[in-house]
Design an enzyme around this catalytic site. Sequence first.
Site, PDB file in Angstrom:
ATOM      1  N   LYS A 109      43.350  26.792  49.616  1.00 51.99           N
ATOM      2  CA  LYS A 109      43.343  25.799  48.541  1.00 51.99           C
ATOM      3  C   LYS A 109      44.254  26.267  47.409  1.00 51.99           C
ATOM      4  O   LYS A 109      43.940  27.185  46.670  1.00 51.99           O
ATOM      5  CB  LYS A 109      41.942  25.554  47.981  1.00 51.99           C
ATOM      6  CG  LYS A 109      41.938  24.280  47.140  1.00 51.99           C
ATOM      7  CD  LYS A 109      40.901  24.239  46.057  1.00 51.99           C
ATOM      8  CE  LYS A 109      41.219  24.986  44.821  1.00 51.99           C
ATOM      9  NZ  LYS A 109      42.335  24.482  44.004  1.00 51.99           N
ATOM     10  N   GLY A 161      42.303  34.680  40.584  1.00 48.91           N
ATOM     11  CA  GLY A 161      42.194  33.785  39.429  1.00 48.91           C
ATOM     12  C   GLY A 161      41.430  34.486  38.318  1.00 48.91           C
ATOM     13  O   GLY A 161      41.399  35.717  38.248  1.00 48.91           O
ATOM     14  N   SER A 162      40.796  33.689  37.478  1.00 46.51           N
ATOM     15  CA  SER A 162      40.129  34.253  36.300  1.00 46.51           C
ATOM     16  C   SER A 162      38.828  34.956  36.693  1.00 46.51           C
ATOM     17  O   SER A 162      38.196  34.629  37.707  1.00 46.51           O
ATOM     18  CB  SER A 162      39.817  33.126  35.313  1.00 46.51           C
ATOM     19  OG  SER A 162      38.989  32.161  35.941  1.00 46.51           O
ATOM     20  N   THR A 163      38.427  35.917  35.873  1.00 49.90           N
ATOM     21  CA  THR A 163      37.172  36.644  36.106  1.00 49.90           C
ATOM     22  C   THR A 163      35.991  35.683  36.057  1.00 49.90           C
ATOM     23  O   THR A 163      35.058  35.780  36.866  1.00 49.90           O
ATOM     24  CB  THR A 163      37.032  37.768  35.067  1.00 49.90           C
ATOM     25  OG1 THR A 163      38.050  38.740  35.353  1.00 49.90           O
ATOM     26  CG2 THR A 163      35.679  38.442  35.112  1.00 49.90           C
ATOM     27  N   GLU A 164      36.078  34.722  35.140  1.00 51.39           N
ATOM     28  CA  GLU A 164      35.000  33.736  35.005  1.00 51.39           C
ATOM     29  C   GLU A 164      34.779  32.977  36.329  1.00 51.39           C
ATOM     30  O   GLU A 164      33.650  32.877  36.826  1.00 51.39           O
ATOM     31  CB  GLU A 164      35.465  32.767  33.917  1.00 51.39           C
ATOM     32  CG  GLU A 164      34.490  31.793  33.422  1.00 51.39           C
ATOM     33  CD  GLU A 164      35.216  30.762  32.534  1.00 51.39           C
ATOM     34  OE1 GLU A 164      36.373  31.010  32.114  1.00 51.39           O
ATOM     35  OE2 GLU A 164      34.616  29.708  32.313  1.00 51.39           O
ATOM     36  N   GLY A 187      35.904  33.929  39.262  1.00 50.14           N
ATOM     37  CA  GLY A 187      35.573  34.932  40.285  1.00 50.14           C
ATOM     38  C   GLY A 187      34.063  35.120  40.404  1.00 50.14           C
ATOM     39  O   GLY A 187      33.518  35.258  41.508  1.00 50.14           O
ATOM     40  N   GLU A 213      40.615  39.045  43.158  1.00 50.00           N
ATOM     41  CA  GLU A 213      41.658  39.666  42.319  1.00 50.00           C
ATOM     42  C   GLU A 213      41.657  38.869  41.035  1.00 50.00           C
ATOM     43  O   GLU A 213      42.050  37.704  41.015  1.00 50.00           O
ATOM     44  CB  GLU A 213      42.997  39.613  43.071  1.00 50.00           C
ATOM     45  CG  GLU A 213      43.997  40.591  42.531  1.00 50.00           C
ATOM     46  CD  GLU A 213      44.904  39.946  41.516  1.00 50.00           C
ATOM     47  OE1 GLU A 213      44.582  40.057  40.306  1.00 50.00           O
ATOM     48  OE2 GLU A 213      45.895  39.321  41.898  1.00 50.00           O
ATOM     49  N   CYS A 217      48.446  38.485  35.835  1.00 48.63           N
ATOM     50  CA  CYS A 217      47.193  39.196  35.569  1.00 48.63           C
ATOM     51  C   CYS A 217      47.432  40.648  35.172  1.00 48.63           C
ATOM     52  O   CYS A 217      46.585  41.270  34.554  1.00 48.63           O
ATOM     53  CB  CYS A 217      46.282  39.100  36.783  1.00 48.63           C
ATOM     54  SG  CYS A 217      47.140  39.474  38.303  1.00 48.63           S
ATOM     55  N   GLU A 265      41.634  38.108  27.760  1.00 49.78           N
ATOM     56  CA  GLU A 265      42.897  37.855  28.441  1.00 49.78           C
ATOM     57  C   GLU A 265      43.496  36.547  27.900  1.00 49.78           C
ATOM     58  O   GLU A 265      42.879  35.489  28.000  1.00 49.78           O
ATOM     59  CB  GLU A 265      42.654  37.726  29.945  1.00 49.78           C
ATOM     60  CG  GLU A 265      43.938  37.553  30.729  1.00 49.78           C
ATOM     61  CD  GLU A 265      43.724  37.513  32.233  1.00 49.78           C
ATOM     62  OE1 GLU A 265      42.760  36.865  32.691  1.00 49.78           O
ATOM     63  OE2 GLU A 265      44.529  38.129  32.949  1.00 49.78           O
TER      64      GLU A 265
HETATM   65  P1  ADP Z   1      42.977  29.439  35.434  1.00 47.83           P
HETATM   66  O1  ADP Z   1      41.783  29.478  34.508  1.00 47.83           O
HETATM   67  O2  ADP Z   1      44.003  30.409  35.082  1.00 47.83           O
HETATM   68  O3  ADP Z   1      43.468  28.051  35.742  1.00 47.83           O
HETATM   69  P2  ADP Z   1      41.207  29.632  37.597  1.00 47.83           P
HETATM   70  O4  ADP Z   1      40.512  30.901  37.876  1.00 47.83           O
HETATM   71  O5  ADP Z   1      40.456  28.534  36.916  1.00 47.83           O
HETATM   72  O6  ADP Z   1      42.485  30.007  36.798  1.00 47.83           O
HETATM   73  O7  ADP Z   1      41.837  29.004  38.906  1.00 47.83           O
HETATM   74  C1  ADP Z   1      42.291  29.736  40.006  1.00 47.83           C
HETATM   75  C2  ADP Z   1      41.954  28.961  41.257  1.00 47.83           C
HETATM   76  O8  ADP Z   1      40.540  28.807  41.318  1.00 47.83           O
HETATM   77  C3  ADP Z   1      42.515  27.540  41.322  1.00 47.83           C
HETATM   78  O9  ADP Z   1      42.878  27.253  42.663  1.00 47.83           O
HETATM   79  C4  ADP Z   1      41.333  26.694  40.899  1.00 47.83           C
HETATM   80  O10 ADP Z   1      41.389  25.372  41.411  1.00 47.83           O
HETATM   81  C5  ADP Z   1      40.190  27.456  41.518  1.00 47.83           C
HETATM   82  N1  ADP Z   1      38.878  27.213  40.904  1.00 47.83           N
HETATM   83  C6  ADP Z   1      38.597  26.892  39.626  1.00 47.83           C
HETATM   84  N2  ADP Z   1      37.269  26.726  39.453  1.00 47.83           N
HETATM   85  C7  ADP Z   1      36.681  26.962  40.657  1.00 47.83           C
HETATM   86  C8  ADP Z   1      35.327  26.959  41.141  1.00 47.83           C
HETATM   87  N3  ADP Z   1      34.298  26.691  40.340  1.00 47.83           N
HETATM   88  N4  ADP Z   1      35.118  27.271  42.439  1.00 47.83           N
HETATM   89  C9  ADP Z   1      36.142  27.566  43.259  1.00 47.83           C
HETATM   90  N5  ADP Z   1      37.430  27.569  42.873  1.00 47.83           N
HETATM   91  C10 ADP Z   1      37.709  27.277  41.592  1.00 47.83           C
END
Ligand code: ADP
Length: 498
Positions: A196, A249-252, A254, A271, A305, A402
């Site tokens: 995705k 992606g973001s720690t949140e 993750g 990561e 990152c 960050e």
């Molecule tokens: P940013 O905050 O920098 O946009 P994210 O961590 O939100 O980075 O996004 C990284 C990836 O995670 C994207 O593909 C996004 O669609 C996906 N993503 C965002 N929220 C969720 C979630 N709740 N569950 C699974 N994937 C998610």
Amino acid sequence: MATTAAPIQLENSVTEFLGKPRKMLIGGKWVEAASGKTFDTINAATGEVLARVAEGDREDIDRAVQAARRAFEQGPWPETPPSERARLLWRLSDLVDQHREELAQLETLDNGKPLFFSRIVDVPTVIEVFRYMAGWATKVEGNTIPISMPGAKYFAYTLREPVGVAGQIIPWNFPLIMAAWKLAPALAVGCTVVLKPAEQTPLTALRLGELIQEAGFPDGVVNIVPGYGETAGAALAAHPGVDKVAFTGSTEVGKLIATAATGNLKKVSLELGGKSPNVVFADADLDSAIPGSANAIFFNQGQICTAGSRLFVHKSIFDKVVDGVAEQTKHFTVGPGIDPATNLGPLVSKEQLDRVCGYLESGAREGAKAVVGGRKIGGTGYFVEPTVLVDVKPQMKVVREEIFGPVVTAIPFSDPDEVMTFANDTVYGLASAIWTRDLSKAHRMAAKLRAGTVWINCYNVFDPALPFGGYKQSGWGREMGHAALELYTETKSVCAQL
Ligand code: ADP
């Protein structure tokens, strides 16, 4: 800072690709979303719609997981010998090579990053990652194990087997590189995948899907479902038919992925974010440390990152280094990424621009001073000035959180112990750097830094052979190198009484 506005002529293939609504790849077919919904992907330099893309959701993820499961258990893939998997990956790398300009242009339009970097960093990295992992396909080996149990003789060995269906969720900052980092090791060891891409930047992953088909991967081995994180991403992370989820992606987010994965206890690798310390000692070669520190934070508009977002400088050279880094920003040519002269592009989205500007305001409110930058750049597109902040305190948000933009906080230090305490004072542990001419000091400091990567007299040096990942809240597991194979394999022990 100069500004530019002289975009190049787009390749015909790019114009054609953007001209049609893009579908998703499920079971070897390009299909609409089950809901029929689409979403727009936006040109970061202009804010205009670039292309319309099928919007995947739970039902599409389910169809894709079923296709990946079928391809893992039946059909040609489980019977495909490792050498053939290697050949397929190599063929894919050749196809990326043949389409390098087209992919570079698409990446730049979708993400905003300078074409200059898409050409010399993003696309070549993708080619190298597929080639490197092609080499591992034939080298996934087990061991023979001596058994000490008395009373009988045993022959025991281990097998390394693919973990199964991998769900892979990737971010928008290096869309094509992230797709390659995820796909290459999974395919090398024989997994099947549902990928995705990020909703901000789905285009190059979808084009890569066409090249994956052209390379000859069997149907269903790679499925690509664009869509939003909270819907498609969340459905993939929680799906009981997925054996492993890999996320960048973001720690949140993750943490949400790790929680969603508990339903069937799928394997998880993450990561995540960083707030990386970049430490310049008094004996550093400033001719390389100053431009190196500027690149550490400003590369990819700070949307990386590993960004060296906390610059620690020995107090005896603090003003010189800070002024030097600020001076470097004058050499940037800011503009739409698609102009080859641009080396600082826009941020990826309005949301990201607002987020970075929010941090700039918070820094100013809390007393930080901008030596250079500090504001957004007016006009169309999501541009922000490269910014160096001083007079910062350890508890400020700009120091702790960050930002994911071109904003660095500069902090003086007096001795090595003090700076190691500062450097490790973060919930993150992704990357770090040390600039010094004293090699024994460099290696002593490298041992003390709580981070997955330590660069000495360099920054942002990546290699497909070099494991990459984070300590603390920067993640779980290591990608790249031999370590990446562990993320996508299970070890089976076989023990026979003779
Ligand atoms: P940013 O905050 O920098 O946009 P994210 O961590 O939100 O980075 O996004 C990284 C990836 O995670 C994207 O593909 C996004 O669609 C996906 N993503 C965002 N929220 C969720 C979630 N709740 N569950 C699974 N994937 C998610």
